[in-house]
Write a protein that holds these residues in place. Sequence first.
Motif, PDB file in Angstrom:
ATOM      1  N   LEU A   1       0.830  -1.203   0.000  1.00  0.00           N
ATOM      2  CA  LEU A   1       0.000   0.000   0.000  1.00  0.00           C
ATOM      3  C   LEU A   1       0.865   1.254   0.000  1.00  0.00           C
ATOM      4  O   LEU A   1       0.583   2.209  -0.733  1.00  0.00           O
ATOM      5  N   ALA A   2       1.902   1.257   0.797  1.00  0.00           N
ATOM      6  CA  ALA A   2       2.800   2.411   0.842  1.00  0.00           C
ATOM      7  C   ALA A   2       3.457   2.643  -0.518  1.00  0.00           C
ATOM      8  O   ALA A   2       3.611   3.783  -0.964  1.00  0.00           O
TER       9      ALA A   2
ATOM     10  N   ILE B   1       2.218   1.769  -3.472  1.00  0.00           N
ATOM     11  CA  ILE B   1       1.175   2.261  -4.385  1.00  0.00           C
ATOM     12  C   ILE B   1       0.912   3.753  -4.144  1.00  0.00           C
ATOM     13  O   ILE B   1       0.771   4.533  -5.094  1.00  0.00           O
ATOM     14  N   VAL B   2       0.867   4.145  -2.892  1.00  0.00           N
ATOM     15  CA  VAL B   2       0.629   5.557  -2.571  1.00  0.00           C
ATOM     16  C   VAL B   2       1.805   6.416  -3.056  1.00  0.00           C
ATOM     17  O   VAL B   2       1.606   7.523  -3.545  1.00  0.00           O
ATOM     18  N   MET B   3       3.010   5.896  -2.906  1.00  0.00           N
ATOM     19  CA  MET B   3       4.198   6.653  -3.330  1.00  0.00           C
ATOM     20  C   MET B   3       4.267   6.796  -4.845  1.00  0.00           C
ATOM     21  O   MET B   3       4.762   7.789  -5.355  1.00  0.00           O
TER      22      MET B   3
END
Length: 170
Positions: free
Chosen positions: A164-165, A167-169
């Motif tokens: 998730l981190a 993908i957010v980045m």
Amino acid sequence: MRWIGALVVLISMTVGGFEWSRRLTLRSKQIRELTTALQMFEAEVMFGHTPLKDVTTKLSATLSKPVARIFSEFSARLTAGNIEAKTAWEESLNKHWTETSMKAKEKEALLQFGQTLGQHGRFEQQKYIQLTLTHLKAEEIDAREEQQKYERMAKSLGFLGGLLAIIVMI
């Protein structure tokens, strides 16, 4: 360069999840070890009539770290000088508690047990040991349930949180 950063984030989050899972496993293991130690303590006091510092020296030699460190420190404090057993026990617990994976409930039960050390006769001491064992066994059941409930989730959450981190980045 971005991919290296993403890989580092994924690995670190996964390691964090596995560490959380390891601490859940260690908690129940350490509670079982404390339970065994108190049963050995009871046998030595009741049947062997062994002095407190000798019992704790034996226990520290047979247990694994970090639980052994608590008993080793306690024995060293008793041997070193004029100190009450309950004070030595409390100081030993406080010094080495952060090394364990156990929670405040277990510490409270052990602190209550320490209040009785050297204060009563053998039979009264046995009753306090049994009371502490009852508390620890209840906490062990709780720790096992928590471990079964959250162990796999912790591992998965670490990995998925890393994804998730990333993908957010991106």
